[in-house]
Write a protein that holds these residues in place. Structure first.
Motif, mmCIF file in Angstrom:
data_model
loop_
_atom_site.group_PDB
_atom_site.id
_atom_site.type_symbol
_atom_site.label_atom_id
_atom_site.label_comp_id
_atom_site.label_asym_id
_atom_site.label_seq_id
_atom_site.Cartn_x
_atom_site.Cartn_y
_atom_site.Cartn_z
ATOM 1 N N TYR A 125 0.842 -1.200 0.000
ATOM 2 C CA TYR A 125 0.000 0.000 0.000
ATOM 3 C C TYR A 125 0.874 1.245 0.000
ATOM 4 N N THR A 126 0.545 2.193 -0.877
ATOM 5 C CA THR A 126 1.241 3.483 -0.888
ATOM 6 C C THR A 126 0.431 4.462 -0.050
ATOM 7 N N TRP A 127 1.073 4.975 1.005
ATOM 8 C CA TRP A 127 0.377 5.795 1.988
ATOM 9 C C TRP A 127 0.477 7.279 1.680
ATOM 10 N N ASN A 128 -0.424 8.030 2.270
ATOM 11 C CA ASN A 128 -0.425 9.486 2.119
ATOM 12 C C ASN A 128 0.646 10.087 3.022
ATOM 13 N N LEU B 4 -2.344 7.436 7.772
ATOM 14 C CA LEU B 4 -3.518 6.609 8.023
ATOM 15 C C LEU B 4 -4.404 6.544 6.788
ATOM 16 N N LEU B 5 -4.073 7.344 5.782
ATOM 17 C CA LEU B 5 -4.941 7.536 4.625
ATOM 18 C C LEU B 5 -4.245 7.167 3.325
ATOM 19 N N SER B 6 -5.040 7.131 2.266
ATOM 20 C CA SER B 6 -4.542 6.806 0.929
ATOM 21 C C SER B 6 -3.919 8.018 0.254
ATOM 22 N N CYS B 7 -3.000 7.746 -0.667
ATOM 23 C CA CYS B 7 -2.422 8.800 -1.500
ATOM 24 C C CYS B 7 -3.244 9.003 -2.765
ATOM 25 N N LEU C 72 -13.179 17.183 -6.134
ATOM 26 C CA LEU C 72 -12.453 16.102 -6.792
ATOM 27 C C LEU C 72 -12.977 14.750 -6.343
ATOM 28 N N ALA C 73 -13.513 14.711 -5.146
ATOM 29 C CA ALA C 73 -14.064 13.490 -4.560
ATOM 30 C C ALA C 73 -14.961 13.924 -3.416
ATOM 31 N N PRO C 74 -15.824 13.054 -2.942
ATOM 32 C CA PRO C 74 -16.706 13.447 -1.837
ATOM 33 C C PRO C 74 -15.989 13.552 -0.501
ATOM 34 N N HIS C 75 -14.750 13.063 -0.455
ATOM 35 C CA HIS C 75 -14.020 13.002 0.798
ATOM 36 C C HIS C 75 -12.595 13.503 0.605
ATOM 37 N N ALA C 76 -11.930 13.761 1.698
ATOM 38 C CA ALA C 76 -10.506 14.052 1.673
ATOM 39 C C ALA C 76 -9.760 12.761 1.364
ATOM 40 N N ALA C 77 -8.432 12.815 1.385
ATOM 41 C CA ALA C 77 -7.621 11.620 1.141
ATOM 42 C C ALA C 77 -8.207 10.472 1.949
ATOM 43 N N VAL C 78 -8.625 9.424 1.274
ATOM 44 C CA VAL C 78 -9.591 8.497 1.837
ATOM 45 C C VAL C 78 -8.976 7.459 2.775
ATOM 46 N N ILE C 79 -9.794 6.996 3.735
ATOM 47 C CA ILE C 79 -9.432 5.858 4.574
ATOM 48 C C ILE C 79 -9.325 4.626 3.676
#
Length: 573
Positions: A204-207, A212-215, A465-472
């Protein structure tokens, strides 16, 4: 999944081989603390492993770096080594690289320095500038896996193909002509059709801002690497938001140009031959002017003579100057710029931080005297249906084939279903429906001239850009905010705005206030008490500025201007 699966061992071996290419002097002395202890590894955290000179170089943007390297004030070697070091650190922190070829890059940099010493001039406008690439681009001497275990040691899954480690993508050739230094390729989700970056090779590539979130995805490795300043600028691809989502998730700028402007020749891809929605190449960088530098210089190579799908459309200085003249009028107190604002698409509600980011943008536009109108376009549900049908036209055959090469399982939820492929007549009907929707949206955009008071339609549209911030992780499940742009083939630039803040993005006690409008998803934000708000705390918030088709010069000019003004609004709060 058996722990003895051959594909699992093959992926692990590849992962270790990537780590082994990092010089011992650049390896972290201690294990990286868990994200629960250290969320943010940008800024001072990664700087602790760098010299002051390396920090100076790597925290300059592409425009400033090129200004130094093309005049001989900085050598290509010292700049390349600084970014190779920082990229090596970035990979150890968030797992963002698929391929490392630092030694080859340093040798290329030495040749550039020798050329400058002899000729007292640069090879081209990107002389000595390191540029990173998403792992779809073929680079001589380097393999391309695109996240598939079955592609390891092959050319796009084909064994004994003579193009293996020999082929170079057209964009790679042009970047070399311009004097750029290529040194790494960045991580992607296998299939590319996902909003998170994870595969069975690098995990997994992390933010970097919040581990704790996706990039984001699918150009997630690019977003993560550039967020850590392991690259001053790089190239990704976008078929449904794959440049813009990682840009937004990593507090960067990212350009999705219209099809036909950037050369895609010789680039690996998913569902190659699916032409209803074309994947396009676009740059990502910390500054808008860096995007313009890369875009403009690539066009100077006349890619239309080397890629049959590129339009003969050079960089248009006249369009830049016209846009700048409108900006100057606005600065003088007589704005003729107008923008649409779409706070939500009527389908998927947005998180409170996204709503706040859009409000900051709207406040900025009004402060500058620009006209703002509410965006009421043709149904975005139609765009979503068309996108889904295009992405699923082969019934998932392409991804099944490439996963089947190794027998690996899917590592992430993708936006492609395994179903029955559509027929030729259904494909024709899909293309007609897309064209009709494009015409409806064109007519709506034209109609806004009646509302702007400027004598022309809106100059751009701001929306999420998406409904959420950098996503869980595992929670990315809606691509509609970006994929409508791909259906329309419009130009779009992602702009950074602010960061999620659990102390600000809270539900007000008075349920009548505007912040509680029905387009905000409070249930999701607070689904487990305050757990989600706490997890998202510090996540970057971005928006996109959408323009009409083939309006890249205008959108990049507006993005540089408005991005700076948005920053001023945030600073005053």
């Amino acid at each position: 999944m058996s722990v003895n699966s051959p594909w699992l061992a093959k992926g692990e071996a590849k992962r270790q081989s990537i780590l082994d290419t990092i010089p011992a002097k650049w390896r972290l002395p201690n294990p990286v603390p868990p994200a629960t202890e250290v969320r943010d590894v940008t800024g001072s955290y990664i700087q602790q492993y760098l010299s002051e000179r390396e920090i100076e170089i790597t925290e300059s943007d592409a425009v400033d770096i090129a200004a130094q390297t093309t005049t001989g004030r900085w050598t290509a070697v010292e700049v390349t080594e600084a970014f190779c070091h920082r990229a090596a650190l970035a990979h150890q922190l968030v797992s963002c690289l698929h391929e490392i070829f630092f030694d080859a890059a340093i040798e290329d940099a030495k040749k550039l320095d020798a050329y400058f010493a002899e000729h007292k001039a640069p090879i081209g406008p990107l002389h000595g500038l390191p540029v990173s690439l998403k792992d779809q681009f073929h680079v001589k001497g380097v393999e391309t896996t695109m996240g598939y275990v079955g592609w390891i040691g092959t050319f796009q899954g084909a064994k004994d193909d003579p193009r293996f480690r020999i082929e170079e993508s057209e964009l790679v050739r042009e970047l070399r002509n311009l004097g750029a230094v290529l040194y790494c390729k960045t991580s992607v989700p296998a299939t590319l059709m996902a909003g998170e970056t994870v595969n069975h090779i690098i995990g997994y590539t992390w933010n970097p801002k919040n581990r704790l979130l996706s990039c984001g995805g699918s150009s997630g490795g690019e977003g993560a690497l550039i967020a850590l300043r392991g690259s001053p600028a790089g190239f990704g691809t976008d078929i449904g938001g794959s440049v813009r989502i990682p840009a937004g998730y990593n507090f960067l700028y990212g350009l999705r140009p219209s099809s036909g402007r950037m050369p895609y020749q010789g680039v690996a891809n998913s569902m190659d031959g699916q032409n209803t929605i074309l994947s396009v190449i676009g740059p990502l960088a910390p500054t808008a002017r860096s995007l313009a530098l890369l875009f403009k210089t690539v066009l100077s190579q006349q890619p239309w003579y080397h890629d049959p799908l590129v339009l003969e459309l050079p960089w248009r200085d006249a369009l830049v100057e016209e846009t700048r003249s409108w900006i100057e009028q606005a600065k003088a107190g007589n704005s003729t710029l107008a923008f649409g604002m779409m706070h939500w698409d009527g389908i998927t509600r947005i998180q409170p931080p996204i709503a706040r980011g859009l409000k900051i943008v709207e406040q900025t536009l009004k402060r500058l005297g620009h006209k703002v109108i509410t965006w009421n376009p043709p149904s975005h549900a139609t765009a979503g249906t068309l996108s889904s049908e295009a992405f699923n036209m082969d019934g998932g055959a392409d991804l099944k084939h490439h996963f089947g090469l190794s027998g690996e399982s899917k590592a992430v939820q993708v936006i492609v279903d395994e179903s029955n492929p559509i027929s030729i007549s259904e494909l024709a009907a899909l293309n007609v429906a897309k064209r009709e929707y494009q015409k409806q949206y064109m007519d709506y955009w034209n109609s806004t001239a009646e509302l702007t008071g400027t004598g022309r339609p809106v100059d751009g549209l701001f929306c999420p850009l998406a409904p959420h911030a950098a996503v869980i992780p595992t929670q990315f499940n809606y691509v509609g905010y970006t994929s409508f742009v791909n259906i329309l083939d419009y130009t779009s630039v992602a702009l950074p705005v602010t960061f999620a803040d659990k102390s600000i993005d809270v539900r007000a006690a008075d349920a009548s206030v505007a912040e509680l409008a029905d387009h905000i998803e409070w249930t999701f934000w607070l689904m487990r008490g305050t757990d989600d708000a706490d997890t998202y705390h510090g996540a970057p918030i971005g928006v996109q500025l959408v323009g009409r088709r083939l309006q890249e010069e205008k959108m990049l000019t507006l993005a540089e201007y408005l991005g700076g003004e948005i920053s001023k609004t945030v600073e005053t709060k």
